[in-house]
Design a protein around this motif. Structure first.
Motif, PDB file in Angstrom:
ATOM      1  N   LEU A 162       0.853  -1.186   0.000  1.00 48.59           N
ATOM      2  CA  LEU A 162       0.000   0.000   0.000  1.00 48.59           C
ATOM      3  C   LEU A 162       0.890   1.239   0.000  1.00 48.59           C
ATOM      4  O   LEU A 162       1.763   1.379   0.865  1.00 48.59           O
ATOM      5  CB  LEU A 162      -0.905   0.015   1.237  1.00 48.59           C
ATOM      6  N   GLN A 163       0.702   2.123  -0.960  1.00 47.48           N
ATOM      7  CA  GLN A 163       1.511   3.344  -1.034  1.00 47.48           C
ATOM      8  C   GLN A 163       0.701   4.517  -0.480  1.00 47.48           C
ATOM      9  O   GLN A 163      -0.341   4.880  -1.014  1.00 47.48           O
ATOM     10  CB  GLN A 163       1.944   3.645  -2.471  1.00 47.48           C
ATOM     11  N   LEU A 164       1.209   5.109   0.617  1.00 45.86           N
ATOM     12  CA  LEU A 164       0.516   6.222   1.262  1.00 45.86           C
ATOM     13  C   LEU A 164       1.034   7.563   0.759  1.00 45.86           C
ATOM     14  O   LEU A 164       0.273   8.524   0.623  1.00 45.86           O
ATOM     15  CB  LEU A 164       0.673   6.134   2.783  1.00 45.86           C
ATOM     16  N   ASP A 165       2.335   7.659   0.528  1.00 44.38           N
ATOM     17  CA  ASP A 165       2.926   8.818  -0.157  1.00 44.38           C
ATOM     18  C   ASP A 165       4.280   8.380  -0.692  1.00 44.38           C
ATOM     19  O   ASP A 165       4.608   7.195  -0.674  1.00 44.38           O
ATOM     20  CB  ASP A 165       3.027  10.050   0.761  1.00 44.38           C
ATOM     21  N   ALA A 166       5.079   9.327  -1.158  1.00 40.11           N
ATOM     22  CA  ALA A 166       6.339   8.971  -1.822  1.00 40.11           C
ATOM     23  C   ALA A 166       7.295   8.220  -0.885  1.00 40.11           C
ATOM     24  O   ALA A 166       8.120   7.424  -1.344  1.00 40.11           O
ATOM     25  CB  ALA A 166       7.012  10.226  -2.372  1.00 40.11           C
ATOM     26  N   SER A 167       7.210   8.486   0.413  1.00 39.99           N
ATOM     27  CA  SER A 167       8.156   7.879   1.352  1.00 39.99           C
ATOM     28  C   SER A 167       7.455   7.057   2.438  1.00 39.99           C
ATOM     29  O   SER A 167       8.016   6.813   3.492  1.00 39.99           O
ATOM     30  CB  SER A 167       9.010   8.965   2.016  1.00 39.99           C
ATOM     31  N   GLU A 168       6.229   6.638   2.187  1.00 39.69           N
ATOM     32  CA  GLU A 168       5.509   5.852   3.194  1.00 39.69           C
ATOM     33  C   GLU A 168       4.712   4.756   2.519  1.00 39.69           C
ATOM     34  O   GLU A 168       3.879   5.013   1.648  1.00 39.69           O
ATOM     35  CB  GLU A 168       4.570   6.760   3.998  1.00 39.69           C
ATOM     36  N   HIS A 169       4.987   3.499   2.947  1.00 41.23           N
ATOM     37  CA  HIS A 169       4.281   2.336   2.418  1.00 41.23           C
ATOM     38  C   HIS A 169       3.899   1.401   3.569  1.00 41.23           C
ATOM     39  O   HIS A 169       4.506   1.455   4.646  1.00 41.23           O
ATOM     40  CB  HIS A 169       5.160   1.547   1.437  1.00 41.23           C
ATOM     41  N   VAL A 170       2.910   0.563   3.322  1.00 41.02           N
ATOM     42  CA  VAL A 170       2.558  -0.497   4.269  1.00 41.02           C
ATOM     43  C   VAL A 170       2.571  -1.812   3.498  1.00 41.02           C
ATOM     44  O   VAL A 170       1.893  -1.956   2.477  1.00 41.02           O
ATOM     45  CB  VAL A 170       1.184  -0.277   4.916  1.00 41.02           C
ATOM     46  N   LEU A 171       3.364  -2.766   3.990  1.00 40.07           N
ATOM     47  CA  LEU A 171       3.493  -4.076   3.354  1.00 40.07           C
ATOM     48  C   LEU A 171       2.574  -5.068   4.062  1.00 40.07           C
ATOM     49  O   LEU A 171       2.664  -5.253   5.279  1.00 40.07           O
ATOM     50  CB  LEU A 171       4.942  -4.552   3.441  1.00 40.07           C
ATOM     51  N   LEU A 172       1.672  -5.695   3.300  1.00 45.56           N
ATOM     52  CA  LEU A 172       0.779  -6.716   3.833  1.00 45.56           C
ATOM     53  C   LEU A 172       1.290  -8.088   3.412  1.00 45.56           C
ATOM     54  O   LEU A 172       1.398  -8.383   2.222  1.00 45.56           O
ATOM     55  CB  LEU A 172      -0.655  -6.511   3.326  1.00 45.56           C
ATOM     56  N   LEU A 173       1.610  -8.909   4.387  1.00 41.87           N
ATOM     57  CA  LEU A 173       2.174 -10.236   4.152  1.00 41.87           C
ATOM     58  C   LEU A 173       1.205 -11.282   4.689  1.00 41.87           C
ATOM     59  O   LEU A 173       0.791 -11.224   5.844  1.00 41.87           O
ATOM     60  CB  LEU A 173       3.526 -10.352   4.868  1.00 41.87           C
ATOM     61  N   ASN A 174       0.814 -12.242   3.832  1.00 40.87           N
ATOM     62  CA  ASN A 174      -0.127 -13.289   4.235  1.00 40.87           C
ATOM     63  C   ASN A 174       0.341 -14.641   3.728  1.00 40.87           C
ATOM     64  O   ASN A 174       0.671 -14.778   2.544  1.00 40.87           O
ATOM     65  CB  ASN A 174      -1.528 -12.995   3.681  1.00 40.87           C
ATOM     66  N   LEU A 175       0.373 -15.618   4.627  1.00 42.54           N
ATOM     67  CA  LEU A 175       0.725 -16.993   4.285  1.00 42.54           C
ATOM     68  C   LEU A 175      -0.279 -17.919   4.948  1.00 42.54           C
ATOM     69  O   LEU A 175      -0.900 -17.563   5.953  1.00 42.54           O
ATOM     70  CB  LEU A 175       2.131 -17.360   4.770  1.00 42.54           C
ATOM     71  N   HIS A 176      -0.420 -19.119   4.401  1.00 39.63           N
ATOM     72  CA  HIS A 176      -1.244 -20.122   5.082  1.00 39.63           C
ATOM     73  C   HIS A 176      -0.366 -20.886   6.065  1.00 39.63           C
ATOM     74  O   HIS A 176       0.795 -21.196   5.792  1.00 39.63           O
ATOM     75  CB  HIS A 176      -1.871 -21.102   4.079  1.00 39.63           C
ATOM     76  N   HIS A 177      -0.936 -21.184   7.233  1.00 40.45           N
ATOM     77  CA  HIS A 177      -0.198 -21.854   8.301  1.00 40.45           C
ATOM     78  C   HIS A 177       0.357 -23.210   7.859  1.00 40.45           C
ATOM     79  O   HIS A 177       1.337 -23.707   8.431  1.00 40.45           O
ATOM     80  CB  HIS A 177      -1.145 -22.038   9.488  1.00 40.45           C
ATOM     81  N   ILE A 178      -0.224 -23.822   6.840  1.00 37.89           N
ATOM     82  CA  ILE A 178       0.211 -25.142   6.395  1.00 37.89           C
ATOM     83  C   ILE A 178       1.629 -25.122   5.819  1.00 37.89           C
ATOM     84  O   ILE A 178       2.280 -26.156   5.701  1.00 37.89           O
ATOM     85  CB  ILE A 178      -0.790 -25.710   5.357  1.00 37.89           C
ATOM     86  N   ILE A 179       2.135 -23.916   5.480  1.00 42.78           N
ATOM     87  CA  ILE A 179       3.502 -23.807   4.945  1.00 42.78           C
ATOM     88  C   ILE A 179       4.418 -22.975   5.834  1.00 42.78           C
ATOM     89  O   ILE A 179       5.577 -22.713   5.472  1.00 42.78           O
ATOM     90  CB  ILE A 179       3.512 -23.213   3.514  1.00 42.78           C
ATOM     91  N   CYS A 180       3.925 -22.518   6.997  1.00 39.38           N
ATOM     92  CA  CYS A 180       4.788 -21.696   7.848  1.00 39.38           C
ATOM     93  C   CYS A 180       4.280 -21.718   9.283  1.00 39.38           C
ATOM     94  O   CYS A 180       3.193 -22.214   9.565  1.00 39.38           O
ATOM     95  CB  CYS A 180       4.848 -20.249   7.337  1.00 39.38           C
ATOM     96  N   ASP A 181       5.097 -21.185  10.201  1.00 34.77           N
ATOM     97  CA  ASP A 181       4.693 -21.016  11.594  1.00 34.77           C
ATOM     98  C   ASP A 181       5.327 -19.725  12.114  1.00 34.77           C
ATOM     99  O   ASP A 181       5.909 -18.950  11.343  1.00 34.77           O
ATOM    100  CB  ASP A 181       5.103 -22.240  12.435  1.00 34.77           C
ATOM    101  N   GLY A 182       5.205 -19.493  13.423  1.00 32.94           N
ATOM    102  CA  GLY A 182       5.726 -18.245  13.978  1.00 32.94           C
ATOM    103  C   GLY A 182       7.225 -18.094  13.773  1.00 32.94           C
ATOM    104  O   GLY A 182       7.723 -17.007  13.459  1.00 32.94           O
ATOM    105  N   TRP A 183       7.977 -19.175  13.962  1.00 32.94           N
ATOM    106  CA  TRP A 183       9.433 -19.137  13.748  1.00 32.94           C
ATOM    107  C   TRP A 183       9.726 -18.796  12.283  1.00 32.94           C
ATOM    108  O   TRP A 183      10.661 -18.057  11.985  1.00 32.94           O
ATOM    109  CB  TRP A 183      10.018 -20.491  14.132  1.00 32.94           C
ATOM    110  N   SER A 184       8.918 -19.344  11.384  1.00 31.76           N
ATOM    111  CA  SER A 184       9.124 -19.089   9.953  1.00 31.76           C
ATOM    112  C   SER A 184       9.034 -17.604   9.619  1.00 31.76           C
ATOM    113  O   SER A 184       9.750 -17.109   8.737  1.00 31.76           O
ATOM    114  CB  SER A 184       8.084 -19.855   9.127  1.00 31.76           C
ATOM    115  N   ILE A 185       8.132 -16.887  10.307  1.00 34.53           N
ATOM    116  CA  ILE A 185       8.012 -15.451  10.063  1.00 34.53           C
ATOM    117  C   ILE A 185       9.316 -14.763  10.412  1.00 34.53           C
ATOM    118  O   ILE A 185       9.768 -13.844   9.711  1.00 34.53           O
ATOM    119  CB  ILE A 185       6.845 -14.860  10.872  1.00 34.53           C
ATOM    120  N   GLY A 186       9.965 -15.210  11.507  1.00 32.73           N
ATOM    121  CA  GLY A 186      11.272 -14.658  11.854  1.00 32.73           C
ATOM    122  C   GLY A 186      12.302 -14.919  10.770  1.00 32.73           C
ATOM    123  O   GLY A 186      13.077 -14.033  10.402  1.00 32.73           O
TER     124      GLY A 186
END
Length: 561
Positions: A148-172
């Motif tokens: 998501l681009q809010l302005d030239a120097s500000e963005h928000v990254l949305l990251l989504n995975l299904h639990h069947i391929i990752c866990d909390g450690w995986s996010i690290g």
């Protein structure tokens, strides 16, 4: 690429899975792990759900190299087979279908045209919408990223995975590689990360062979671990927590989230208590949480589930995949022990569970055959953890990063308490089922938990039933506000005279209710007067005693009046 099924087995599997001819030479097929099998069947049971989506939202402030970021994501996907995996049924068995190449798009949603207040609202709306969008486990990537681009120097990254391929450690793991690779690619440098020694499919294969004890002459690890857990979990009972609503036959899995912050001084005292007693901070917090459940339910057999990273080998520490396992921690709180005595019991239970942690929870459920009921999770309904997942500060050149916390719309259990350590003290996230509890009830529960912790560090030799639970405001309400019953009372009148005054004021108001009957003030007054006149005819006068012998009834009140 890890070593998978032999070529002839793979060719047969590809044919039976109806893989398109142009992809036949590219896909690899491998049995799913026990944990993956369970999530697959849950997905089939509740199709189109987002219960097991793992989501993160990260704010990026500064100069962002979009091309380097997209290259980074695709390099991570290239490194980790789990991110290129989908799932199918093959001869009544769930299998992983791994493709050697997969390109993840990085769509950009431009919000620069919106005012600042609307940008924030739209950011939360899109994050929630993305978090609740289900994955198709049998086709398509099980990883999505949106910028998501809010302005030239500000963005928000949305990251989504299904639990069947990752866990909390995986996010690290994912975030560490994200920082390392972006730093290199933004400077037009090659990836500095070494090739991974094994992949998740290798772990799944090893897990099955190890549990079955292929080639072993003695009892297999599966038999040894099962023997322990069967004894430990014999004759489990459901935790009967008081709820605001009755448990539905089929849960909606709707959930909500609240956050907990403990003062640094309290966190330090809990750590010091743990060190003095020779236990971990997790054991102390678990004992406190089980005390809270004991006080709420008055049950002495308290069962709590706790996730464990299940990464005991150095080779799998850097892998993205679904490794996490659930331990069932059952503690006997009988005899109203002191907290220190309970701490010894919790220590013994935890060490026993750690020594037998390699048995997958899914295999345990399969072997124990607990009564299946869609209304609650098997073996335990409440989860507790102290997070020690190594997620360090994410650093990317020219960017300042901060993680955004937003509500969790799904609840896999009745109640989950997840705590973690921070420089400011212990922090926590509580996820709870909206089917069962109102927000105010959980807020009150968090207050009780914090009061309990303060009482424990003040005097851990208190018995569990004596530890404080009510907050200061609740104690004031109970002891002062609800006891403030003083009122002006006309001392020169008797009760029957006050009653007659009320009859004059509200003759048609309800004065007396018993079961499905009721009397107004006027009706009660008339019946009482009628009985009084009868008694007078029998010679009853002031100061003459009259006995009344009646069951609880309308007539008893009439006679007394």
């Amino acid at each position: 690429m890890s070593q998978h099924l032999a070529d002839n087995s793979r060719a047969t599997a590809v044919e039976k899975l109806n893989v398109p001819e142009e992809e036949e030479s590219e896909v690899f097929v491998f049995p799913a792990s026990f944990a993956q099998q369970r999530l697959w069947f849950l997905d089939q049971l509740f199709p189109g759900n987002a219960f097991y989506n793992v989501s993160a939202a990260i704010r990026l402030t500064g100069s962002l190299n979009l091309a380097a970021l997209e290259q980074t994501f695709n390099e991570i996907v290239h490194r980790h087979e789990a991110l290129r995996t989908t799932f199918r049924m093959l001869e009544e068995q769930v299998v992983q279908v791994i493709t050697p190449t997969l390109t993840i798009p990085l769509p950009v949603v431009d919000l620069r045209h919106l005012p600042l207040t609307e940008q924030e609202a739209e950011t939360w709306r899109l994050a929630s919408e993305e978090q609740e969008r289900p994955f198709n486990l049998s086709s398509g990537a099980l990883l999505r990223v949106i910028l998501l681009q809010l302005d030239a120097s500000e963005h928000v990254l949305l990251l989504n995975l299904h639990h069947i391929i990752c866990d909390g450690w995986s996010i690290g793991v994912f975030l560490r590689e994200l920082g390392t690779l972006y730093t290199a690619f933004a400077s037009n440098q090659p990836s500095p990360l070494p090739e991974l020694p094994i992949q998740y499919a290798d772990f799944a294969d090893w897990q099955r062979e190890w549990l079955e004890g292929v080639g072993a002459t003695h009892e297999s690890p599966l038999q040894v671990q099962l023997a322990y857990w069967k004894q430990q979990l014999d004759n489990l009972s459901l935790l009967n927590l008081p709820t605001d609503r009755s448990r539905p036959t089929t849960p909606t899995y709707r959930g909500a989230t609240q956050f907990l912050e403990l003062p640094k001084s309290l966190s330090e005292k809990l750590e010091a208590l743990s060190q003095r007693q020779g236990v971990t901070l997790f054991m102390t917090l678990l004992a406190a949480f089980q005390t809270l459940l004991y006080r709420y339910t008055q049950q002495e057999d308290i069962v709590v589930g706790s996730p464990i990273a299940n990464r005991n080998c150095q080779e799998i520490e850097g892998l993205i995949g679904f490794f996490v396992n659930s331990l069932v921690l059952r503690t006997n709180l009988s005899g109203n022990p002191t907290f220190l005595e309970l701490l010894d019991r919790v220590r013994e239970v935890a060490l026993g569970a750690y020594a037998h942690q390699d048995l997958p929870f899914e295999k345990l459920v399969e072997e124990l055959h607990p009564e299946r009921n869609l209304s609650h999770h098997p073996l335990f309904q409440v989860a507790f953890s102290l997070q020690n997942t190594p997620i360090g500060a994410l650093e990317m050149p020219g960017l300042t990063l901060s993680r955004l916390d937003f509500d969790n719309p799904s609840a896999k259990f009745d109640l989950e308490f997840h705590l973690w350590e921070s420089p400011e003290g212990l922090r926590g996230q509580v996820i709870y089922s909206s089917d069962l509890w109102d927000d105010t009830t959980i807020t009150r529960m968090l207050g009780h938990f914090q009061t309990l912790l303060k009482g424990i560090v003040a005097n851990p030799q208190q018995h569990l039933g004596e530890l404080p639970l009510l907050t200061e405001s609740e104690r004031h309400q109970l002891l002062v506000e609800w006891n403030d019953t003083q009122t002006n009372y006309p001392k020169n009148l008797c009760i029957h005279q006050l009653f007659e005054e009320q009859v004059e004021k509200t003759p048609d108001a309800i004065a007396l209710v018993f079961e499905d009957k009721h009397l107004t003030y006027q009706e009660l007054n008339n019946r009482s007067n009628q009985l009084a006149h009868y008694l007078q005819k029998l010679g009853v006068s002031p100061d003459v005693l009259v006995g009344i012998c009646l069951e609880r009834s309308m007539e008893a009140i009439v006679g007394l009046l």
